[in-house]
Motif scaffolding. Structure first.
Motif, PDB file in Angstrom:
ATOM      1  N   ILE A   1     -14.196 -50.273  -7.085  1.00  0.00           N
ATOM      2  CA  ILE A   1     -12.876 -49.789  -7.507  1.00  0.00           C
ATOM      3  C   ILE A   1     -12.231 -48.909  -6.438  1.00  0.00           C
ATOM      4  O   ILE A   1     -11.032 -49.001  -6.175  1.00  0.00           O
ATOM      5  CB  ILE A   1     -12.993 -49.016  -8.841  1.00  0.00           C
ATOM      6  N   VAL A   2     -13.034 -48.045  -5.806  1.00  0.00           N
ATOM      7  CA  VAL A   2     -12.483 -47.088  -4.828  1.00  0.00           C
ATOM      8  C   VAL A   2     -12.715 -47.544  -3.390  1.00  0.00           C
ATOM      9  O   VAL A   2     -12.590 -46.749  -2.458  1.00  0.00           O
ATOM     10  CB  VAL A   2     -13.093 -45.682  -5.046  1.00  0.00           C
ATOM     11  N   LYS A   3     -13.024 -48.813  -3.221  1.00  0.00           N
ATOM     12  CA  LYS A   3     -13.343 -49.339  -1.889  1.00  0.00           C
ATOM     13  C   LYS A   3     -12.217 -49.094  -0.892  1.00  0.00           C
ATOM     14  O   LYS A   3     -12.447 -48.629   0.230  1.00  0.00           O
ATOM     15  CB  LYS A   3     -13.639 -50.839  -1.991  1.00  0.00           C
ATOM     16  N   ASP A   4     -10.985 -49.395  -1.281  1.00  0.00           N
ATOM     17  CA  ASP A   4      -9.846 -49.214  -0.371  1.00  0.00           C
ATOM     18  C   ASP A   4      -9.639 -47.742  -0.027  1.00  0.00           C
ATOM     19  O   ASP A   4      -9.311 -47.399   1.118  1.00  0.00           O
ATOM     20  CB  ASP A   4      -8.574 -49.783  -0.998  1.00  0.00           C
ATOM     21  N   CYS A   5      -9.824 -46.880  -1.018  1.00  0.00           N
ATOM     22  CA  CYS A   5      -9.674 -45.435  -0.780  1.00  0.00           C
ATOM     23  C   CYS A   5     -10.720 -44.942   0.215  1.00  0.00           C
ATOM     24  O   CYS A   5     -10.427 -44.129   1.099  1.00  0.00           O
ATOM     25  CB  CYS A   5      -9.808 -44.668  -2.094  1.00  0.00           C
ATOM     26  N   ALA A   6     -11.953 -45.439   0.069  1.00  0.00           N
ATOM     27  CA  ALA A   6     -13.036 -45.038   0.971  1.00  0.00           C
ATOM     28  C   ALA A   6     -12.764 -45.510   2.396  1.00  0.00           C
ATOM     29  O   ALA A   6     -13.032 -44.786   3.372  1.00  0.00           O
ATOM     30  CB  ALA A   6     -14.363 -45.605   0.471  1.00  0.00           C
ATOM     31  N   THR A   7     -12.207 -46.714   2.520  1.00  0.00           N
ATOM     32  CA  THR A   7     -11.889 -47.253   3.849  1.00  0.00           C
ATOM     33  C   THR A   7     -10.824 -46.407   4.539  1.00  0.00           C
ATOM     34  O   THR A   7     -10.940 -46.071   5.728  1.00  0.00           O
ATOM     35  CB  THR A   7     -11.394 -48.709   3.724  1.00  0.00           C
ATOM     36  N   ILE A   8      -9.788 -46.058   3.787  1.00  0.00           N
ATOM     37  CA  ILE A   8      -8.711 -45.226   4.342  1.00  0.00           C
ATOM     38  C   ILE A   8      -9.245 -43.846   4.728  1.00  0.00           C
ATOM     39  O   ILE A   8      -8.915 -43.305   5.793  1.00  0.00           O
ATOM     40  CB  ILE A   8      -7.563 -45.088   3.320  1.00  0.00           C
ATOM     41  N   TYR A   9     -10.075 -43.283   3.862  1.00  0.00           N
ATOM     42  CA  TYR A   9     -10.653 -41.956   4.129  1.00  0.00           C
ATOM     43  C   TYR A   9     -11.477 -41.976   5.409  1.00  0.00           C
ATOM     44  O   TYR A   9     -11.323 -41.097   6.273  1.00  0.00           O
ATOM     45  CB  TYR A   9     -11.516 -41.529   2.945  1.00  0.00           C
ATOM     46  N   GLN A  10     -12.341 -42.976   5.567  1.00  0.00           N
ATOM     47  CA  GLN A  10     -13.199 -43.047   6.746  1.00  0.00           C
ATOM     48  C   GLN A  10     -12.383 -43.248   8.018  1.00  0.00           C
ATOM     49  O   GLN A  10     -12.680 -42.662   9.067  1.00  0.00           O
ATOM     50  CB  GLN A  10     -14.203 -44.195   6.591  1.00  0.00           C
ATOM     51  N   ARG A  11     -11.333 -44.058   7.917  1.00  0.00           N
ATOM     52  CA  ARG A  11     -10.468 -44.292   9.072  1.00  0.00           C
ATOM     53  C   ARG A  11      -9.778 -42.995   9.506  1.00  0.00           C
ATOM     54  O   ARG A  11      -9.676 -42.692  10.693  1.00  0.00           O
ATOM     55  CB  ARG A  11      -9.432 -45.360   8.718  1.00  0.00           C
ATOM     56  N   ARG A  12      -9.319 -42.220   8.533  1.00  0.00           N
ATOM     57  CA  ARG A  12      -8.643 -40.962   8.845  1.00  0.00           C
ATOM     58  C   ARG A  12      -9.616 -39.927   9.405  1.00  0.00           C
ATOM     59  O   ARG A  12      -9.268 -39.154  10.309  1.00  0.00           O
ATOM     60  CB  ARG A  12      -7.955 -40.423   7.592  1.00  0.00           C
ATOM     61  N   VAL A  13     -10.834 -39.921   8.879  1.00  0.00           N
ATOM     62  CA  VAL A  13     -11.859 -39.002   9.393  1.00  0.00           C
ATOM     63  C   VAL A  13     -12.167 -39.324  10.850  1.00  0.00           C
ATOM     64  O   VAL A  13     -12.241 -38.430  11.706  1.00  0.00           O
ATOM     65  CB  VAL A  13     -13.144 -39.085   8.543  1.00  0.00           C
TER      66      VAL A  13
END
Length: 205
Positions: free
Chosen positions: A185-197
């Motif tokens: 469910i939160v896969k896209d959110c995790a991808t965006i978070y990791q990219r920003r980190v």
């Protein structure tokens, strides 16, 4: 062949109803073949059609041909005495019919309905955000704002893809099963978070 006024109005009403039912069916096709899933459509179409007919009649937009003069006199007298109530009632019937057709929920016609327990509230969102932010802040103290953004995104996705009751039911499952459900469910959110980190860390080097 030229249709008279009454037939034209009747055809328009039927066309509107059928078009509305078809659009709702395409957008919100029930998943399970249960009679409960079709009750909102049945009641909704009945109220909508009845309300629309009453609306046209009470506002004198549609004037049907009566078989006898007595019928016409009876309806006219009823409109004079109960005209306002009839108009308000017709609008209510139309709105209630549309509510059933557009936001249909089969649970509203079940006994012991869990509809209220299935709806998210602003308090639920605030509570989930607080829990997730508190839990993740200790794991990533370098990016507090990114944690907040990630948690906000995750909560929004959870509330969008799950009902409140589904979340409660899934939260009672073993941890491994919970993780499998929520990770997707939160896969896209995790991808965006990791990219920003990664982007922030590279700039800091």
């Amino acid at each position: 062949m030229k249709l008279d006024y009454n037939k034209r109005v009747g055809i328009i009403i039927i066309a509107i109803l059928l078009g509305l039912l078809f659009a709702v069916y395409i957008l919100y096709q029930p998943i399970e073949a249960s009679i409960y899933n079709y009750l909102p459509f049945i009641f909704g179409s009945g109220f909508f059609l009845g309300g629309l007919y009453s609306f046209l009649l009470s506002f004198k937009i549609y004037k049907p041909k009566y078989k006898t003069e007595e019928q016409q006199v009876t309806v006219d007298e009823l409109l004079k005495k109960r005209g306002k109530l009839w108009k308000v009632g017709s609008i209510f019937m139309i709105l209630y019919g549309l509510y059933n057709l557009i936001w249909h929920d089969p649970n509203m016609y079940r006994l012991n309905s869990r509809v209220e327990n299935s709806r998210w509230t602003d308090k639920d969102k605030a509570k989930l955000l607080k829990i997730y932010i508190t839990g993740l802040s200790s794991k990533d103290k370098k990016h507090p704002q990114l944690i907040v953004d990630y948690c906000t995104c995750s909560v929004d996705m959870i509330m969008k893809k799950m009902t409140r009751q589904q979340y409660i039911d899934d939260f009672a499952l073993p941890k491994d099963e919970q993780n499998n459900i929520f990770v997707h469910i939160v896969k896209d959110c995790a991808t965006i978070y990791q990219r920003r980190v990664d982007s922030v860390d590279k700039k800091g080097e």
